[in-house]
Design a protein around this motif. Structure first.
Motif, PDB file in Angstrom:
ATOM      1  N   HIS A   1       0.827  -1.211   0.000  1.00 45.98           N
ATOM      2  CA  HIS A   1       0.000   0.000   0.000  1.00 45.98           C
ATOM      3  C   HIS A   1       0.860   1.260   0.000  1.00 45.98           C
ATOM      4  N   ALA A   2       2.079   1.185   0.590  1.00 44.31           N
ATOM      5  CA  ALA A   2       2.972   2.343   0.594  1.00 44.31           C
ATOM      6  C   ALA A   2       3.529   2.600  -0.806  1.00 44.31           C
ATOM      7  N   ILE A   3       3.835   1.528  -1.522  1.00 42.19           N
ATOM      8  CA  ILE A   3       4.289   1.682  -2.910  1.00 42.19           C
ATOM      9  C   ILE A   3       3.179   2.287  -3.756  1.00 42.19           C
ATOM     10  N   ALA A   4       1.959   1.783  -3.578  1.00 42.56           N
ATOM     11  CA  ALA A   4       0.826   2.320  -4.327  1.00 42.56           C
ATOM     12  C   ALA A   4       0.632   3.805  -4.038  1.00 42.56           C
ATOM     13  N   LEU A   5       0.737   4.183  -2.777  1.00 47.17           N
ATOM     14  CA  LEU A   5       0.554   5.582  -2.392  1.00 47.17           C
ATOM     15  C   LEU A   5       1.643   6.457  -2.994  1.00 47.17           C
ATOM     16  N   ARG A   6       2.863   5.940  -3.041  1.00 41.40           N
ATOM     17  CA  ARG A   6       3.978   6.702  -3.599  1.00 41.40           C
ATOM     18  C   ARG A   6       3.698   7.113  -5.041  1.00 41.40           C
ATOM     19  N   TRP A   7       2.982   6.267  -5.777  1.00 39.96           N
ATOM     20  CA  TRP A   7       2.740   6.532  -7.188  1.00 39.96           C
ATOM     21  C   TRP A   7       1.299   6.926  -7.480  1.00 39.96           C
ATOM     22  N   GLY A   8       0.628   7.511  -6.496  1.00 37.80           N
ATOM     23  CA  GLY A   8      -0.639   8.162  -6.775  1.00 37.80           C
ATOM     24  C   GLY A   8      -1.875   7.301  -6.644  1.00 37.80           C
ATOM     25  N   PHE A   9      -1.764   6.141  -5.963  1.00 40.92           N
ATOM     26  CA  PHE A   9      -2.934   5.292  -5.695  1.00 40.92           C
ATOM     27  C   PHE A   9      -3.231   5.354  -4.193  1.00 40.92           C
ATOM     28  N   PRO A  10      -4.046   6.285  -3.725  1.00 44.21           N
ATOM     29  CA  PRO A  10      -4.254   6.446  -2.279  1.00 44.21           C
ATOM     30  C   PRO A  10      -5.118   5.357  -1.658  1.00 44.21           C
ATOM     31  N   ARG A  11      -5.918   4.646  -2.451  1.00 40.74           N
ATOM     32  CA  ARG A  11      -6.807   3.613  -1.909  1.00 40.74           C
ATOM     33  C   ARG A  11      -6.312   2.234  -2.319  1.00 40.74           C
ATOM     34  N   PRO A  12      -5.828   1.423  -1.357  1.00 36.08           N
ATOM     35  CA  PRO A  12      -5.258   0.105  -1.683  1.00 36.08           C
ATOM     36  C   PRO A  12      -6.185  -0.793  -2.490  1.00 36.08           C
ATOM     37  N   ALA A  13      -7.471  -0.798  -2.164  1.00 37.37           N
ATOM     38  CA  ALA A  13      -8.400  -1.680  -2.884  1.00 37.37           C
ATOM     39  C   ALA A  13      -8.489  -1.283  -4.356  1.00 37.37           C
ATOM     40  N   ASP A  14      -8.503   0.019  -4.634  1.00 38.05           N
ATOM     41  CA  ASP A  14      -8.545   0.482  -6.027  1.00 38.05           C
ATOM     42  C   ASP A  14      -7.271   0.082  -6.761  1.00 38.05           C
ATOM     43  N   PHE A  15      -6.118   0.201  -6.062  1.00 41.43           N
ATOM     44  CA  PHE A  15      -4.846  -0.175  -6.691  1.00 41.43           C
ATOM     45  C   PHE A  15      -4.831  -1.663  -7.031  1.00 41.43           C
ATOM     46  N   THR A  16      -5.223  -2.501  -6.088  1.00 41.58           N
ATOM     47  CA  THR A  16      -5.217  -3.946  -6.327  1.00 41.58           C
ATOM     48  C   THR A  16      -6.118  -4.304  -7.501  1.00 41.58           C
ATOM     49  N   ARG A  17      -7.290  -3.703  -7.555  1.00 37.66           N
ATOM     50  CA  ARG A  17      -8.221  -3.990  -8.646  1.00 37.66           C
ATOM     51  C   ARG A  17      -7.647  -3.547 -10.002  1.00 37.66           C
ATOM     52  N   THR A  18      -7.069  -2.354 -10.034  1.00 38.89           N
ATOM     53  CA  THR A  18      -6.497  -1.835 -11.278  1.00 38.89           C
ATOM     54  C   THR A  18      -5.318  -2.684 -11.730  1.00 38.89           C
ATOM     55  N   PHE A  19      -4.465  -3.070 -10.776  1.00 36.76           N
ATOM     56  CA  PHE A  19      -3.302  -3.895 -11.100  1.00 36.76           C
ATOM     57  C   PHE A  19      -3.741  -5.242 -11.668  1.00 36.76           C
ATOM     58  N   ARG A  20      -4.723  -5.861 -11.040  1.00 37.84           N
ATOM     59  CA  ARG A  20      -5.194  -7.172 -11.493  1.00 37.84           C
ATOM     60  C   ARG A  20      -5.797  -7.077 -12.901  1.00 37.84           C
ATOM     61  N   LEU A  21      -6.571  -6.031 -13.157  1.00 34.96           N
ATOM     62  CA  LEU A  21      -7.172  -5.861 -14.476  1.00 34.96           C
ATOM     63  C   LEU A  21      -6.115  -5.694 -15.565  1.00 34.96           C
ATOM     64  N   SER A  22      -4.998  -5.070 -15.216  1.00 32.41           N
ATOM     65  CA  SER A  22      -3.943  -4.809 -16.196  1.00 32.41           C
ATOM     66  C   SER A  22      -3.010  -5.988 -16.399  1.00 32.41           C
ATOM     67  N   TYR A  23      -2.730  -6.754 -15.329  1.00 32.00           N
ATOM     68  CA  TYR A  23      -1.684  -7.770 -15.406  1.00 32.00           C
ATOM     69  C   TYR A  23      -2.156  -9.185 -15.057  1.00 32.00           C
ATOM     70  N   ASP A  24      -3.445  -9.351 -14.819  1.00 29.86           N
ATOM     71  CA  ASP A  24      -4.005 -10.676 -14.523  1.00 29.86           C
ATOM     72  C   ASP A  24      -3.391 -11.318 -13.279  1.00 29.86           C
ATOM     73  N   MET A  25      -2.947 -10.501 -12.346  1.00 26.99           N
ATOM     74  CA  MET A  25      -2.452 -11.003 -11.063  1.00 26.99           C
ATOM     75  C   MET A  25      -2.477  -9.853 -10.071  1.00 26.99           C
TER      76      MET A  25
END
Length: 329
Positions: A287-311
């Motif tokens: 979640h700290a890595i996500a926040l560093r690059w502009g993803f303040p909400r961990p759940a949104d980051f995980t969902r976006t990452f999974r949609l892009s990379y299938d993991m």
């Protein structure tokens, strides 16, 4: 600038090819890579320089063959052009019905959106040496460059020689550049390459009048790269920083087949992937890595990452090697 350094000898012999392959898949457009003896003493190095809009990858490796297939293009196409410079060995490449054999100081242009096949023959039993520059296709102002895909161009004389010298100097002197230099270096490279391609295409080919627009896009890309960690980064803030209207900004990105928001999201995800693979950041929470690059909400980051990379981000972190060395100069 950001450097990522890799040496296969940091790994056990039976892991060296797989580790290098994984690094190549992250630094370059994904391709199927094969070598004669992948589980023997595979000796290879990689140096990845991040200039923002332009990525430079210098490599040494044994003889090998790589193929960018329609399946890999469907899975992920960054819509990049790549310029390969051969320093040692020979490279044969086929794309778009055109085939060529390039030797030392030759240049070859190819497109990640179309299948290609390349085979590299080492100059000695263990060493081939190449430098690859990759960048968004939309940033190249030269028209009709498709005629040059897969063709051999000289990097010894003329403007081609300037391109080759510039790339070699970037790799050799990477420790001496500051992050603020990167957008300017990217602009110089693209200008030199545009002039070279125009010369290769013939006297009747001129750089189009939208070259100033290309320079504006480079500045916009650099601004986005520098502010990826700001959750407030948006078309409004980008347009204001460059004294253009939001409508004009959207028109510029329409030519690149990506919306402004999609471009920001793609670049943020790329930075997150780099940090997840960085051994120095192994203990940093996701979640700290996500926040560093502009993803303040961990759940949104995980969902976006999974949609892009299938993991998930955690699955990706576990699958990558953790002996890469990051250097920031």
């Amino acid at each position: 600038m950001i450097q990522t350094l890799f040496d296969s000898t940091d790994f056990p012999v039976d892991e060296r090819f797989d580790r290098w392959h994984e690094m190549a898949m992250r630094s370059l457009a994904a391709s199927d890579i094969a070598t004669e003896s992948p589980h023997q003493d595979f000796r290879a190095t990689m140096q990845h320089l991040d200039l923002g809009a332009v990525q430079i990858v210098a490599m040494t490796y044994p003889s090998l063959r790589c193929r960018r297939t329609p399946r890999l293009i469907r899975q992920n196409d960054p819509e990049y052009l790549s310029l390969g410079m051969i320093l040692e060995g020979k490279q044969g490449i086929a794309q778009g019905g055109r085939e060529s054999i390039a030797g030392p100081d030759d240049l070859v242009l190819y497109d990640t959106s179309h299948p290609y096949e390349a085979h590299v023959t080492a100059a000695t039993p263990v060493v081939a040496r190449t430098v690859v520059a990759q960048f968004p296709r939309a940033l190249l102002p030269t028209r009709n460059f498709e005629q040059l895909l897969g063709a051999r161009m000289s990097g010894r004389v003329g403007t081609g020689g300037l391109v080759a010298q510039f790339l070699f100097g970037l790799v050799r002197d990477a420790d001496h550049y500051e992050p603020a230099d990167c957008p300017r270096l990217a602009t110089v490279f693209l200008d030199l390459l545009s002039i070279t391609l125009a010369r290769e295409l013939g006297a009747g080919c001129e750089l189009p009048p939208e070259s100033p627009q290309n320079a504006l896009m480079l500045r916009i890309h650099a601004f986005i790269q520098q502010h990826l960690g700001d959750p407030e980064l948006s078309p409004v803030t980008i347009a204001a920083a460059h004294q253009i209207s939001v409508r004009h900004l959207h028109q510029l990105f329409r030519q690149q087949d990506l919306t402004v928001s999609a471009w920001i999201r793609r670049e943020r995800l790329a930075r997150c992937r780099r940090d997840l693979a960085d051994p120095r950041l192994r203990g940093r929470p996701i979640h700290a890595i996500a926040l560093r690059w502009g993803f303040p909400r961990p759940a949104d980051f995980t969902r976006t990452f999974r949609l892009s990379y299938d993991m998930t981000p955690s699955e990706y972190r576990e699958m990558v090697p953790h002996s890469l060395v990051g250097v920031e100069s």
